[in-house]
Design a protein around this motif. Sequence first.
Motif, PDB file in Angstrom:
ATOM      1  N   LEU A   1       0.862  -1.180   0.000  1.00  0.00           N
ATOM      2  CA  LEU A   1       0.000   0.000   0.000  1.00  0.00           C
ATOM      3  C   LEU A   1       0.892   1.222   0.000  1.00  0.00           C
ATOM      4  N   LEU A   2       0.629   2.154  -0.905  1.00  0.00           N
ATOM      5  CA  LEU A   2       1.532   3.296  -1.079  1.00  0.00           C
ATOM      6  C   LEU A   2       0.753   4.575  -1.321  1.00  0.00           C
ATOM      7  N   ASP A   3       1.279   5.670  -0.792  1.00  0.00           N
ATOM      8  CA  ASP A   3       0.737   6.989  -1.105  1.00  0.00           C
ATOM      9  C   ASP A   3       1.896   7.966  -1.285  1.00  0.00           C
ATOM     10  N   LEU A   4       1.727   8.889  -2.227  1.00  0.00           N
ATOM     11  CA  LEU A   4       2.730   9.917  -2.489  1.00  0.00           C
ATOM     12  C   LEU A   4       2.131  11.295  -2.261  1.00  0.00           C
TER      13      LEU A   4
ATOM     14  N   LEU B   1      -2.041  22.559   1.353  1.00  0.00           N
ATOM     15  CA  LEU B   1      -2.806  21.312   1.241  1.00  0.00           C
ATOM     16  C   LEU B   1      -2.144  20.175   2.004  1.00  0.00           C
ATOM     17  N   THR B   2      -0.847  19.996   1.822  1.00  0.00           N
ATOM     18  CA  THR B   2      -0.145  18.841   2.393  1.00  0.00           C
ATOM     19  C   THR B   2       0.545  19.142   3.715  1.00  0.00           C
ATOM     20  N   GLY B   3       0.811  20.416   3.968  1.00  0.00           N
ATOM     21  CA  GLY B   3       1.579  20.756   5.161  1.00  0.00           C
ATOM     22  C   GLY B   3       3.073  20.561   4.980  1.00  0.00           C
ATOM     23  N   ILE B   4       3.485  20.160   3.779  1.00  0.00           N
ATOM     24  CA  ILE B   4       4.903  19.956   3.489  1.00  0.00           C
ATOM     25  C   ILE B   4       5.474  21.245   2.913  1.00  0.00           C
ATOM     26  N   THR B   5       6.384  21.871   3.648  1.00  0.00           N
ATOM     27  CA  THR B   5       6.941  23.150   3.244  1.00  0.00           C
ATOM     28  C   THR B   5       8.300  22.982   2.568  1.00  0.00           C
ATOM     29  N   GLN B   6       8.753  24.062   1.968  1.00  0.00           N
ATOM     30  CA  GLN B   6      10.049  24.033   1.298  1.00  0.00           C
ATOM     31  C   GLN B   6      11.179  23.737   2.297  1.00  0.00           C
TER      32      GLN B   6
ATOM     33  N   ARG C   1      -4.209  13.508   7.422  1.00  0.00           N
ATOM     34  CA  ARG C   1      -4.761  13.519   6.071  1.00  0.00           C
ATOM     35  C   ARG C   1      -3.870  14.367   5.177  1.00  0.00           C
ATOM     36  N   HIS C   2      -3.666  13.908   3.945  1.00  0.00           N
ATOM     37  CA  HIS C   2      -2.808  14.544   2.936  1.00  0.00           C
ATOM     38  C   HIS C   2      -1.323  14.422   3.264  1.00  0.00           C
ATOM     39  N   ARG C   3      -0.982  13.534   4.192  1.00  0.00           N
ATOM     40  CA  ARG C   3       0.401  13.129   4.377  1.00  0.00           C
ATOM     41  C   ARG C   3       0.496  11.670   3.976  1.00  0.00           C
TER      42      ARG C   3
END
Length: 463
Positions: free
Chosen positions: A10-13, A59-64, A149-151
Motif C-alpha cells: 500500500l503506497l501513497d505519495l 494542502l499537504t503541510g509539506i513546506t520548502q 490527512r494529505h500526508r
Amino acid sequence: MSTLLPVYVLLDLETTGATPTQDRITEIGLIRYENGIEVGRWNTLINPEVSISPFIQRLTGITQSMVKNAPTFFEVRNTLLDWVDDAVLCAHNVRFDYGFLKNEFKRIGITFQKKLLCTVKLSRKLYPQHKGHGLDAIIERFKLVCENRHRAMGDTEMMAAFIAAAFNELGEHAVQEVALALLKQQAIPANLDQLEINAIPDTFGVYLFYGESALLYVGKSVTLRTRVLSHFQGDHSSAKEMRIAQEIKRIEYRVTSGELGALLLESHLIKEYQPIHNRQLRRERQLCAWQVSDDPAARPLVTLIYESDIDWTTLDNVFGTFKTKRQALEILNKLADEHGLCDKALGLEKGSGVCFSHQLKHCKGLCADKESAESHRLRLLTALSGYKLLAWPFDGRIGIREHNPDNDMTEMHVFDQWCHLGTVRDHQEFDEIATHPHFDRDTYRYLLKFLNRKNVEIIALHG
C-alpha cells in the motif's frame, strides 16, 4: 490475518502538483504485506529539487524548509525498489502515484513496471451502492480516524483501514475475488509502450495521441484510462479508430478537476494544434449571426453581422452563431420555408412584387399585403428562437469551481461575457488569466449546459 494478495504494498505519495511529467514527489509512505501479514513500513520526505507552490504547501503541510535537507528521489531509489520488489502496487487512484514513480525512475534511467491495484476501483466494485469513493468518502463511510490527512503515511494507513473494514463486512473471499479481477490487464497495440498506459489515471482529463511526428488526436473523458483503452478494442467502431491504433506511437494526458475542465482543455488543444483526426472543435474563422431589426418594416428585416460587431453585453435580437455566411444563409432559407416567411423581406430575394415563395404558396403573403409586418416579424423571431444568443447573465466575471475528491484536485474556471479567461488552481494564478476575452462558440455551449445544472458552484469575481 486475512489475505488480499500474496504480496502487496500500500503506497501513497505527496507531490508538487498533478502532472507526473512535470511535477515531482515530496513524500513517500508505504506498508508492505506478505501472506496477509504486515512486514514493515517506510516513510520519507523527498527533496523534489523544484519549488513547492503555496497552495500545495497549505494542502499537504509539506513546506520548502521541510524538504530542503531531505534525500532526493535518486538517493532513495534502491530502498524504494527493495520495498516494492515482487509486490503488487496498491494505491488510492493508483495511476496517479504510478505515473509519478514511473517518471521519477525514467529521469534517472530506470524502467519501472509493476502490477497495479487501485483501491478506488476496489471500493467501487465492493460498494456500488455508494456514490463517493475518494479517501474522504471512505473515511466518512467507515468512521475512520485520520490524524494526518494529505500526508503519505496517514493516507496509506487509511487504505489499510479500509481494506480491513471490507474484510470484516464482506469476507476475505469476496474482497480477494474482486482484487484479482481488477489485476487483469487489457491488451494494447504492440507499437505502444505499456508503461504509458499504466500511468494514466481513471479520472477527468484530456489525452493526446501522437504519431511518428504529428499530433493525431485529442480526446477527453471522465475516466481517462478506460477511454484510452477503448480506442484499441479489436472491433474498432470506425476506420478513423483503426488508423489511430495503427499510427499511434506515444500518449500524453492532462488531468483536470472535473468534466467542464476537460471540455475546455480539449477544445483549446484542438483549436491550437489542429490534430489530424479531429474534425469537431476545430479553429473557426470569424463567426457570424443574424440580427433582426426592431422595425418590422425594415428591408432587409435581418442583417448578417460578424463576431467583431456583436455587442455581447446586450445581444438584442441576435441569433447564431454560425461558422460561415453560407451556413447562416442555409439556415435562414430553411426556416423561411418551414415557417412561411417572406424571402424578399428577409433579403434572400431581390426585386419588386411578390416573392417566388408566395407563388409556390410557401410564403404566407407579407409581400402580397396578406399579413402585417408586425405579425411577420413575430413569426421570424419565433422561427429563430432556437438560435437565440443570450446576454451574459452576471455582473462581471464569475468562476466555476470544480473539485475531484478522488485526487483532491480543485480548479476554478474563470469566465466573462461567455468567454473562458483561464483556469486557475491558486489565487496567485489570477494574475495570469486573459484580459481580452475571445468568444468561442463551443465554450458558449458548454457554459449554457453547466449553468443549467444543479450543484454547480458559481463564484462572483470582482476586480
